[in-house]
Design a protein around this motif. Structure first.
Motif, PDB file in Angstrom:
ATOM      1  N   TYR A 169       0.776  -1.148   0.003  1.00 53.83           N
ATOM      2  CA  TYR A 169      -0.122   0.076  -0.034  1.00 53.83           C
ATOM      3  C   TYR A 169       0.830   1.221  -0.233  1.00 53.83           C
ATOM      4  N   TRP A 170       1.725   1.211   0.769  1.00 51.50           N
ATOM      5  CA  TRP A 170       2.765   2.544   0.911  1.00 51.50           C
ATOM      6  C   TRP A 170       3.735   2.628  -0.311  1.00 51.50           C
ATOM      7  N   ASP A 171       3.824   1.694  -1.132  1.00 50.21           N
ATOM      8  CA  ASP A 171       4.454   1.864  -2.560  1.00 50.21           C
ATOM      9  C   ASP A 171       3.591   2.483  -3.661  1.00 50.21           C
ATOM     10  N   ILE A 172       2.241   2.447  -3.474  1.00 51.55           N
ATOM     11  CA  ILE A 172       1.431   3.041  -4.584  1.00 51.55           C
ATOM     12  C   ILE A 172       2.010   3.984  -5.294  1.00 51.55           C
ATOM     13  N   PRO A 173       2.299   5.297  -4.816  1.00 48.84           N
ATOM     14  CA  PRO A 173       2.890   6.475  -5.051  1.00 48.84           C
ATOM     15  C   PRO A 173       4.011   6.027  -6.148  1.00 48.84           C
ATOM     16  N   LYS A 174       4.998   5.215  -5.966  1.00 49.73           N
ATOM     17  CA  LYS A 174       5.832   4.934  -6.551  1.00 49.73           C
ATOM     18  C   LYS A 174       5.679   4.037  -7.846  1.00 49.73           C
ATOM     19  N   ASN A 175       4.517   3.510  -8.004  1.00 50.30           N
ATOM     20  CA  ASN A 175       4.244   2.656  -9.089  1.00 50.30           C
ATOM     21  C   ASN A 175       2.977   3.130  -9.943  1.00 50.30           C
ATOM     22  N   LYS A 176       3.265   3.909 -10.623  1.00 41.05           N
ATOM     23  CA  LYS A 176       1.966   4.415 -11.456  1.00 41.05           C
ATOM     24  C   LYS A 176       1.324   3.675 -12.496  1.00 41.05           C
ATOM     25  N   ARG A 177       1.851   2.559 -12.901  1.00 39.08           N
ATOM     26  CA  ARG A 177       1.156   1.378 -13.429  1.00 39.08           C
ATOM     27  C   ARG A 177       0.074   0.948 -12.785  1.00 39.08           C
ATOM     28  N   ILE A 178      -0.033   0.802 -11.589  1.00 42.27           N
ATOM     29  CA  ILE A 178      -1.125   0.113 -11.097  1.00 42.27           C
ATOM     30  C   ILE A 178      -2.180   1.107 -10.561  1.00 42.27           C
ATOM     31  N   LYS A 179      -3.272   1.018 -11.086  1.00 43.75           N
ATOM     32  CA  LYS A 179      -4.652   1.873 -10.721  1.00 43.75           C
ATOM     33  C   LYS A 179      -5.323   1.172  -9.378  1.00 43.75           C
ATOM     34  N   VAL A 180      -5.170   1.889  -8.451  1.00 45.06           N
ATOM     35  CA  VAL A 180      -5.706   1.472  -7.140  1.00 45.06           C
ATOM     36  C   VAL A 180      -7.153   2.149  -7.158  1.00 45.06           C
ATOM     37  N   ALA A 181      -8.220   1.623  -6.734  1.00 46.60           N
ATOM     38  CA  ALA A 181      -9.444   2.264  -6.478  1.00 46.60           C
ATOM     39  C   ALA A 181      -9.441   3.010  -5.274  1.00 46.60           C
ATOM     40  N   VAL A 182      -9.714   4.177  -5.065  1.00 45.71           N
ATOM     41  CA  VAL A 182     -10.269   4.964  -4.201  1.00 45.71           C
ATOM     42  C   VAL A 182     -11.210   4.311  -3.219  1.00 45.71           C
ATOM     43  N   PRO A 183     -11.064   4.389  -1.995  1.00 40.38           N
ATOM     44  CA  PRO A 183     -12.144   3.786  -1.088  1.00 40.38           C
ATOM     45  C   PRO A 183     -12.955   4.901  -0.667  1.00 40.38           C
ATOM     46  N   TYR A 184     -14.254   4.488  -0.704  1.00 38.98           N
ATOM     47  CA  TYR A 184     -15.366   5.700  -0.185  1.00 38.98           C
ATOM     48  C   TYR A 184     -15.984   5.277   0.840  1.00 38.98           C
ATOM     49  N   THR A 185     -16.677   6.027   1.306  1.00 38.55           N
ATOM     50  CA  THR A 185     -17.820   5.820   2.755  1.00 38.55           C
ATOM     51  C   THR A 185     -18.804   6.899   2.656  1.00 38.55           C
ATOM     52  N   LYS A 186     -20.021   6.862   3.225  1.00 33.88           N
ATOM     53  CA  LYS A 186     -21.023   7.961   3.103  1.00 33.88           C
ATOM     54  C   LYS A 186     -20.665   8.917   4.367  1.00 33.88           C
ATOM     55  N   ASN A 187     -20.863  10.023   3.967  1.00 37.98           N
ATOM     56  CA  ASN A 187     -20.970  11.319   5.077  1.00 37.98           C
ATOM     57  C   ASN A 187     -22.364  11.369   5.717  1.00 37.98           C
ATOM     58  N   SER A 188     -22.567  12.162   6.554  1.00 37.69           N
ATOM     59  CA  SER A 188     -23.701  12.516   7.206  1.00 37.69           C
ATOM     60  C   SER A 188     -24.923  12.669   6.297  1.00 37.69           C
ATOM     61  N   GLN A 189     -24.515  13.433   5.230  1.00 36.78           N
ATOM     62  CA  GLN A 189     -25.840  13.741   4.059  1.00 36.78           C
ATOM     63  C   GLN A 189     -25.939  12.443   3.216  1.00 36.78           C
ATOM     64  N   GLY A 190     -25.192  11.508   3.289  1.00 38.70           N
ATOM     65  CA  GLY A 190     -25.526  10.230   2.362  1.00 38.70           C
ATOM     66  C   GLY A 190     -24.911  10.127   1.248  1.00 38.70           C
ATOM     67  N   TYR A 191     -23.791  11.310   0.999  1.00 37.97           N
ATOM     68  CA  TYR A 191     -22.938  11.360  -0.179  1.00 37.97           C
ATOM     69  C   TYR A 191     -21.902  10.476  -0.169  1.00 37.97           C
ATOM     70  N   LEU A 192     -21.215   9.948  -1.244  1.00 33.62           N
ATOM     71  CA  LEU A 192     -20.066   9.165  -1.315  1.00 33.62           C
ATOM     72  C   LEU A 192     -18.794  10.185  -1.004  1.00 33.62           C
ATOM     73  N   VAL A 193     -17.866   9.924  -0.077  1.00 32.09           N
ATOM     74  CA  VAL A 193     -16.790  10.654   0.027  1.00 32.09           C
ATOM     75  C   VAL A 193     -15.399   9.984   0.233  1.00 32.09           C
ATOM     76  N   PRO A 194     -14.386  10.417  -0.394  1.00 31.14           N
ATOM     77  CA  PRO A 194     -13.047   9.426  -0.188  1.00 31.14           C
ATOM     78  C   PRO A 194     -12.771   9.432   1.154  1.00 31.14           C
ATOM     79  N   HIS A 195     -12.255   7.843   1.534  1.00 30.32           N
ATOM     80  CA  HIS A 195     -11.980   7.805   2.752  1.00 30.32           C
ATOM     81  C   HIS A 195     -10.425   7.656   2.815  1.00 30.32           C
ATOM     82  N   SER A 196      -9.829   8.384   3.807  1.00 29.65           N
ATOM     83  CA  SER A 196      -8.281   8.499   3.971  1.00 29.65           C
ATOM     84  C   SER A 196      -7.724   7.506   4.984  1.00 29.65           C
ATOM     85  N   VAL A 197      -6.829   6.660   4.164  1.00 31.37           N
ATOM     86  CA  VAL A 197      -5.963   5.635   4.862  1.00 31.37           C
ATOM     87  C   VAL A 197      -4.817   6.146   5.322  1.00 31.37           C
ATOM     88  N   ALA A 198      -4.759   5.949   6.590  1.00 34.55           N
ATOM     89  CA  ALA A 198      -3.531   6.212   7.134  1.00 34.55           C
ATOM     90  C   ALA A 198      -2.451   5.364   7.065  1.00 34.55           C
TER      91      ALA A 198
END
Length: 312
Positions: A169-198
């Motif tokens: 996971y931590w090497d994703i920025p070094k490997n531009k070939r790989i397309k990694v799906a952005v993770p999403y969760t719903k906010n309080s209004q019910g809209y999909l928002v990107p989830h921040s992974v530490a």
């Protein structure tokens, strides 16, 4: 939102992608999209341990005290018990392992031993699911091979099997070939928002959940393990023997008819199912948390049983 791969008698019968890998960029998920596999990573750690057993660098009855004597009751706990999660160990906080800010792999394990990992006598010799078992195994692998866990995974799986959509996971920025799906969760209004992974948190789960993989790569790597390309058939039979009720060992739940591995966290969900013959496979990955993880897990089990029983 994610990808599904179904294989019957080694033939792809479904390879479906749905939803967005990146909503803001209007990028759809495709069969090449990689997802964070979370605990499915444990299968790769389990096979690496068995490889060291084959090479006589480890024994399943070796005591944990040989490597980490500071762990509570380490002189009672064996490598085999770590693989089956019957060591009686757990984290005070299962959601956060490693140093708050990543330093190195061994520093993270030492921090966990001092601050997080505890022994529960009631759970000893009983299966209790805790990532602490596989985090310790990743550290043991480093000690017996004198190599980093990352280099072992890259050589044994990524390089050997030609995996082009697999990365730490931590090497994703070094490997531009790989397309990694952005993770999403719903906010309080019910809209999909990107989830921040530490990323520091992911480092702490070394060996227990630190890889991103596409369905194709996951299928290739799992098949290689179970078909004897990574470890010997005798080792496969030893740890992945069918059992009723299902027995957990080396990363898989081993049911009478199939093997199962599941991962969930940080906006991603992965379900992997493979028949004992390895000819029938179901892979489900999502970059949006399923509403009921355990219900969908059961559905995947039912689908797998039907896939096995269905005519060719």
């Amino acid at each position: 939102m994610g990808n599904v791969l179904a294989i019957k008698n080694n033939r792809v019968i479904l390879n479906e992608s749905t939803g967005y890998a990146n909503i803001s960029k209007k990028e759809h998920n495709t069969p090449k999209t990689a997802f964070f596999i979370n605990s499915v990573n444990k299968v790769f750690t389990g096979a690496l341990v068995m490889k060291q057993v084959e090479q006589k660098k480890l024994k399943l009855n070796d005591k944990l005290s040989k490597f980490y004597p500071q762990v509570p009751h380490a002189n009672q706990i064996t490598i085999g018990q770590l693989l089956t999660m019957e060591a009686g160990l757990q984290g005070k906080d299962e959601s956060s392992y490693g140093t708050p800010v990543f330093k190195n792999n061994q520093a993270g394990i030492k921090y966990d031993i001092k601050h997080n990992i505890v022994f529960n006598k009631k759970q000893y010799n009983q299966r209790f699911y805790s990532s602490s078992n596989y985090i310790l195994l990743s550290g043991i692998l480093e000690k017996v091979t004198h190599r980093s866990y990352e280099s072992l995974v890259k050589e044994t799986y990524i390089k050997k099997l030609g995996l082009s959509e697999t990365e730490f996971y931590w090497d994703i920025p070094k490997n531009k070939r790989i397309k990694v799906a952005v993770p999403y969760t719903k906010n309080s209004q019910g809209y999909l928002v990107p989830h921040s992974v530490a990323v520091d948190k992911v480092h702490g789960d070394l060996g227990a959940g630190s890889l991103v993989m596409s369905n194709k790569d996951l299928y290739r790597a799992m098949s290689a393990i179970l078909n004897g390309e990574i470890i010997k058939p005798l080792s496969v039979q030893k740890v992945y023997a069918p059992a009723a009720p299902a027995k957990y060992n080396a990363g898989f739940y081993n049911f009478p008819d199939f093997h199962s591995s599941n991962g969930s966290g940080d906006g991603y969900t992965t379900y992997y199912r493979v028949s004992n013959s390895t000819r029938d496979v179901l892979v489900v990955q999502s970059n949006y948390p399923v509403k009921d993880y355990f219900k969908v897990r059961g559905i995947c089990n039912d689908l797998m049983e039907n896939l096995i029983k269905s005519p060719s």
